[in-house]
Design a protein around this motif. Structure first.
Motif, PDB file in Angstrom:
ATOM      1  N   ARG A 116       0.623  -1.083  -0.020  1.00  0.00           N
ATOM      2  CA  ARG A 116       0.025  -0.118   0.049  1.00  0.00           C
ATOM      3  C   ARG A 116       0.740   1.327   0.049  1.00  0.00           C
ATOM      4  N   ASP A 117       1.911   1.235   0.749  1.00  0.00           N
ATOM      5  CA  ASP A 117       2.908   2.490   0.980  1.00  0.00           C
ATOM      6  C   ASP A 117       3.520   2.689  -0.473  1.00  0.00           C
ATOM      7  N   TRP A 118       4.115   1.396  -0.967  1.00  0.00           N
ATOM      8  CA  TRP A 118       4.993   1.578  -2.326  1.00  0.00           C
ATOM      9  C   TRP A 118       3.974   2.037  -3.424  1.00  0.00           C
ATOM     10  N   ASN A 119       2.651   1.633  -3.368  1.00  0.00           N
ATOM     11  CA  ASN A 119       1.671   1.967  -4.466  1.00  0.00           C
ATOM     12  C   ASN A 119       1.442   3.609  -4.631  1.00  0.00           C
ATOM     13  N   SER A 120       1.687   4.274  -3.326  1.00  0.00           N
ATOM     14  CA  SER A 120       1.472   5.531  -3.576  1.00  0.00           C
ATOM     15  C   SER A 120       2.580   6.314  -3.978  1.00  0.00           C
ATOM     16  N   ASN A 121       3.561   5.720  -4.404  1.00  0.00           N
ATOM     17  CA  ASN A 121       4.666   6.447  -5.265  1.00  0.00           C
ATOM     18  C   ASN A 121       4.809   5.889  -6.717  1.00  0.00           C
ATOM     19  N   ALA A 122       4.621   6.774  -7.543  1.00  0.00           N
ATOM     20  CA  ALA A 122       4.868   5.984  -9.133  1.00  0.00           C
ATOM     21  C   ALA A 122       6.230   5.312  -9.338  1.00  0.00           C
ATOM     22  N   ILE A 158      -6.510  -1.641   3.953  1.00  0.00           N
ATOM     23  CA  ILE A 158      -5.330  -1.754   3.021  1.00  0.00           C
ATOM     24  C   ILE A 158      -6.025  -1.497   1.594  1.00  0.00           C
ATOM     25  N   LEU A 159      -7.020  -2.050   1.238  1.00  0.00           N
ATOM     26  CA  LEU A 159      -7.521  -2.035   0.113  1.00  0.00           C
ATOM     27  C   LEU A 159      -8.026  -0.718  -0.337  1.00  0.00           C
ATOM     28  N   GLN A 160      -8.785   0.100   0.834  1.00  0.00           N
ATOM     29  CA  GLN A 160      -8.999   1.393   0.583  1.00  0.00           C
ATOM     30  C   GLN A 160      -7.873   2.286   0.466  1.00  0.00           C
ATOM     31  N   GLY A 161      -6.791   2.079   0.787  1.00  0.00           N
ATOM     32  CA  GLY A 161      -5.562   2.841   0.408  1.00  0.00           C
ATOM     33  C   GLY A 161      -5.112   2.653  -0.831  1.00  0.00           C
ATOM     34  N   LEU A 162      -5.394   1.525  -1.209  1.00  0.00           N
ATOM     35  CA  LEU A 162      -4.747   1.044  -2.552  1.00  0.00           C
ATOM     36  C   LEU A 162      -5.642   1.322  -4.092  1.00  0.00           C
ATOM     37  N   ILE A 163      -6.883   1.455  -3.719  1.00  0.00           N
ATOM     38  CA  ILE A 163      -7.778   1.868  -4.605  1.00  0.00           C
ATOM     39  C   ILE A 163      -7.434   3.010  -5.576  1.00  0.00           C
ATOM     40  N   PRO A 164      -7.320   4.418  -4.719  1.00  0.00           N
ATOM     41  CA  PRO A 164      -7.186   5.609  -5.408  1.00  0.00           C
ATOM     42  C   PRO A 164      -6.136   5.591  -6.198  1.00  0.00           C
ATOM     43  N   TYR A 165      -4.704   5.199  -5.714  1.00  0.00           N
ATOM     44  CA  TYR A 165      -3.628   5.157  -6.364  1.00  0.00           C
ATOM     45  C   TYR A 165      -3.714   4.360  -7.474  1.00  0.00           C
ATOM     46  N   THR A 166      -4.128   2.958  -7.165  1.00  0.00           N
ATOM     47  CA  THR A 166      -4.368   1.930  -8.336  1.00  0.00           C
ATOM     48  C   THR A 166      -4.880   2.700  -9.666  1.00  0.00           C
ATOM     49  N   LEU A 167      -6.265   3.506  -9.290  1.00  0.00           N
ATOM     50  CA  LEU A 167      -6.853   3.905 -10.208  1.00  0.00           C
ATOM     51  C   LEU A 167      -5.897   4.966 -11.107  1.00  0.00           C
ATOM     52  N   HIS A 218      -2.676   5.284 -11.263  1.00  0.00           N
ATOM     53  CA  HIS A 218      -1.829   4.642 -12.005  1.00  0.00           C
ATOM     54  C   HIS A 218      -2.214   3.951 -13.506  1.00  0.00           C
ATOM     55  N   ASN A 219      -3.356   3.346 -13.325  1.00  0.00           N
ATOM     56  CA  ASN A 219      -4.083   2.978 -14.708  1.00  0.00           C
ATOM     57  C   ASN A 219      -4.336   3.983 -15.519  1.00  0.00           C
ATOM     58  N   GLN A 220      -4.907   5.165 -14.947  1.00  0.00           N
ATOM     59  CA  GLN A 220      -5.141   6.193 -15.980  1.00  0.00           C
ATOM     60  C   GLN A 220      -3.849   6.915 -16.516  1.00  0.00           C
ATOM     61  N   ARG A 221      -2.780   7.099 -15.800  1.00  0.00           N
ATOM     62  CA  ARG A 221      -1.555   7.240 -16.344  1.00  0.00           C
ATOM     63  C   ARG A 221      -1.063   6.282 -17.602  1.00  0.00           C
ATOM     64  N   ILE A 222      -0.984   5.001 -17.133  1.00  0.00           N
ATOM     65  CA  ILE A 222      -0.707   3.852 -18.146  1.00  0.00           C
ATOM     66  C   ILE A 222      -1.550   4.159 -19.453  1.00  0.00           C
ATOM     67  N   GLU A 223      -2.689   4.426 -19.287  1.00  0.00           N
ATOM     68  CA  GLU A 223      -3.808   4.712 -20.364  1.00  0.00           C
ATOM     69  C   GLU A 223      -3.401   5.949 -21.447  1.00  0.00           C
ATOM     70  N   SER A 224      -3.071   7.040 -20.539  1.00  0.00           N
ATOM     71  CA  SER A 224      -2.482   8.039 -20.978  1.00  0.00           C
ATOM     72  C   SER A 224      -1.344   8.010 -22.062  1.00  0.00           C
ATOM     73  N   PHE A 225      -0.387   7.191 -21.279  1.00  0.00           N
ATOM     74  CA  PHE A 225       0.784   6.889 -21.967  1.00  0.00           C
ATOM     75  C   PHE A 225       0.779   5.989 -23.415  1.00  0.00           C
ATOM     76  N   ILE A 226      -0.305   5.334 -23.140  1.00  0.00           N
ATOM     77  CA  ILE A 226      -0.765   4.442 -24.399  1.00  0.00           C
ATOM     78  C   ILE A 226      -1.263   5.255 -25.358  1.00  0.00           C
TER      79      ILE A 226
END
Length: 129
Positions: A22-28, A59-68, A70-78
């Motif tokens: 969860r902590d690692w996921n908050s950093n790109a 833990i999941l509540q902390g993961l969800i916003p950052y995961t979203l 990261h996915n948006q950033r990856i979609e933007s890169f694509i």
């Protein structure tokens, strides 16, 4: 390799690992590591065993916003890569068009007598395209 390590961990160690994830996921910078470990945890353990982790909901509540994010950033890169691909393909078309007139060979008699008509022909081609 990751799965074999995960299967040796106890429930409290899995919980501690998920807190780190969860902590690692908050950093790109570390999100790829955290997402890889998270995917292995979800694939390797049943939902029933994961529900037994006391802090799983937090833990999941902390993961969800950052995961979203990261996915948006990856979609933007694509999307940006498609723009780059398009631009490069258009640049290739331009360089191919520039090469076409220079590749046509003329005989010595044609070059002296018809240099003006060939340039007007080129102008007409540009006007039509």
């Amino acid at each position: 390799v990751i799965m074999s390590i995960l299967f040796t961990l106890s429930g409290t160690e899995i919980e501690k690992l998920l807190l780190y994830v969860r902590d690692w996921n908050s950093n790109a910078k570390y999100c790829y590591v955290s997402q890889t470990i998270l995917a292995h945890v979800f694939r390797g353990f049943t939902a029933e065993s994961l529900v037994k982790i006391p802090q799983l909901k937090q833990i999941l509540q902390g993961l969800i916003p950052y995961t979203l994010r990261h996915n948006q950033r990856i979609e933007s890169f694509i999307e940006q890569s498609y723009i780059i691909d398009y631009a490069l393909s258009q640049m290739n078309l331009l360089t191919e068009e520039e090469k076409l007139p220079s590749n046509t060979e003329t005989s010595p008699t044609e070059s002296t007598s018809s240099s003006l008509p060939s340039s007007t022909t080129k102008s007409k081609e540009i006007e039509h395209t």
